[in-house]
Design an enzyme around this catalytic site. Structure first.
Site, short mmCIF file in Angstrom:
data_model
loop_
_atom_site.label_atom_id
_atom_site.label_comp_id
_atom_site.label_asym_id
_atom_site.label_seq_id
_atom_site.Cartn_x
_atom_site.Cartn_y
_atom_site.Cartn_z
N LYS A 1 0.83 -1.22 0.00
CA LYS A 1 0.00 0.00 0.00
C LYS A 1 0.85 1.26 0.00
CE LYS A 1 -4.45 -1.58 1.72
NZ LYS A 1 -5.50 -1.45 2.70
N LYS B 1 -4.01 -9.84 -6.88
CA LYS B 1 -5.35 -10.13 -6.35
C LYS B 1 -6.37 -9.11 -6.87
CE LYS B 1 -5.71 -7.54 -2.15
NZ LYS B 1 -6.34 -7.31 -0.89
N LYS C 1 -10.30 -3.67 -4.64
CA LYS C 1 -11.11 -2.45 -4.73
C LYS C 1 -10.31 -1.28 -5.23
CE LYS C 1 -13.53 -3.25 -0.37
NZ LYS C 1 -13.43 -2.98 1.08
#
Ligand code: AMP
Ligand code: TRP
Length: 340
Positions: free
Chosen positions: A116, A200, A203
């Site tokens: 992130k 993966k 969102k």
């Protein structure tokens, strides 16, 4: 120790909308667990959401929409506890305490933080870095024993176990915090991107084509699956034949999870067929599975006051479990008793 043999806790962040990955890896499993009559606590983790910038109006909307998605998927607030994290202040309090148990060296190993933060690690929030200590607090505050999550959260649950053991040990508190087990046993613990099957489904992927959103309409779902990366070979008849075919394996896993059958069953039906046959069947199954959920989400969203009421009721029930446990933590650590 909790008097319950088995207590489930899990959470989902109210950021963007839910993807098919969240649905198959987490939400659908939560509903199955509820049906097994376990004592389950499900949380809309809004404190986690603000580890990255959120617009006020988006956070409010996403908190209600995620709650609507829980309800629409089959979480029954009279059987499971459904609440928002900021509604139970004990999460933040225990999060601080456990942040003093966790070691910086442990946090530095968290792969999700590295993903992130990317190249921007100096500029992200301190909360994004310490987030796994808050997640540990979410789980341990209820003496939860089992944590159903997708594969990407395994490392955070393992960290939670380490924090629980260190706390018990440091304070000579024996088995005060039960050591929770991750439950990563659904048929689709890791749904991959439709664009790049080595990543993966997420969102936060910049490409909307990479994911199916739980509220996508049938047309959009059909188009996204048609364009999804696949290969030129027909499907194999045995699972072994999917080994080096990541994209094919992903689509077969999605089909299996949606249909509630095994990958072997899917291959028994479609082995030898190409994607020209398989993709339309998958698209139809996905659209038919998500349509009723979308419709129900929209219905719940028409009555936001009712959603807020359900969350508040859930928060009161959650707090009745959490508060006595935090009282004991205060006593163990050596803080004066909390105000009643
Ligand atoms: P998040 O959206 O990050 O709050 O994730 C909520 C839950 O969905 C967690 O249990 C995740 O592990 C799970 N999840 C998220 N993305 C996927 C995916 N692509 N495949 C399977 N599970 C997922
Ligand atoms: N970290 C999880 C995610 O991003 C969400 C989460 C927060 C969670 N607290 C939790 C999951 C406690 C399970 C248990 O997906």
């Amino acid at each position: 120790m909790s008097t319950h043999a088995k207590r489930i806790f899990s959470g989902i962040q109210p950021t963007n909308g839910l993807t098919l990955g969240n649905y198959l890896g987490a939400m659908k499993r939560f509903v199955e667990i509820q049906e097994q009559d376990a004592e389950a606590i499900y949380c809309v983790v809004d404190l986690h959401a603000i580890t990255q910038p959120q617009k006020r109006s988006d956070l409010l909307h996403n908190t209600r929409e995620l709650t609507a998605a829980y309800l629409a998927s089959g979480i029954d607030p009279s059987r499971s506890i459904l609440f928002n994290q900021s509604g139970v202040a004990e999460h933040a309090e225990l999060g601080w305490i456990l942040g003093c148990t966790a070691r910086v060296g442990w946090m530095n190993r968290m792969t999700q933080f590295k993903d992130k933060a990317g190249k921007n690690a100096e500029a992200v929030s301190l909360g994004l870095y310490s987030y796994p200590a808050l997640m540990a607090a979410d789980i341990l505050l209820y003496h939860a024993t089992h944590v159903p999550v997708g594969d990407d959260q395994k490392q955070h649950v393992e960290l939670t176990r380490d924090i629980a053991m260190k706390f018990n040990n440091d304070f000579d508190a024996k088995d005060f915090f039960p050591i929770p087990e991750p439950l990563i046993d659904g048929p689709a613990p890791r749904v991959m991107s439709l664009r790049d099957a080595s990543k993966k489904m997420s969102k936060s992927d910049p490409s909307d084509q990479s994911r199916i959103n739980i509220r996508d309409d049938a047309d959009t779902i059909v188009k996204k699956i048609k364009k999804a990366t696949s290969d030129a070979e027909p499907l194999p008849s045995e699972e072994d034949g999917l080994k080096d075919r990541l994209a094919a394996k992903n689509l077969v896993s999605i089909y299996a999870a949606l249909a509630g059958v095994s990958k072997a069953d899917v291959l028994a039906e479609f082995g030898g067929q190409g994607f020209g046959v398989f993709k339309p069947k998958l698209a139809e199954l996905a659209a038919d599975s998500l349509a009723p959920i979308s419709t129900k989400i929209a219905e719940y969203m028409d009555d936001p006051a009712e959603i807020d009421r359900i969350l508040q009721d859930g928060a009161a029930r959650a707090r009745s479990i959490a508060a006595p446990i935090l009282d004991q933590v205060y006593d163990i650590v050596g803080f004066l008793p909390r105000r009643k």
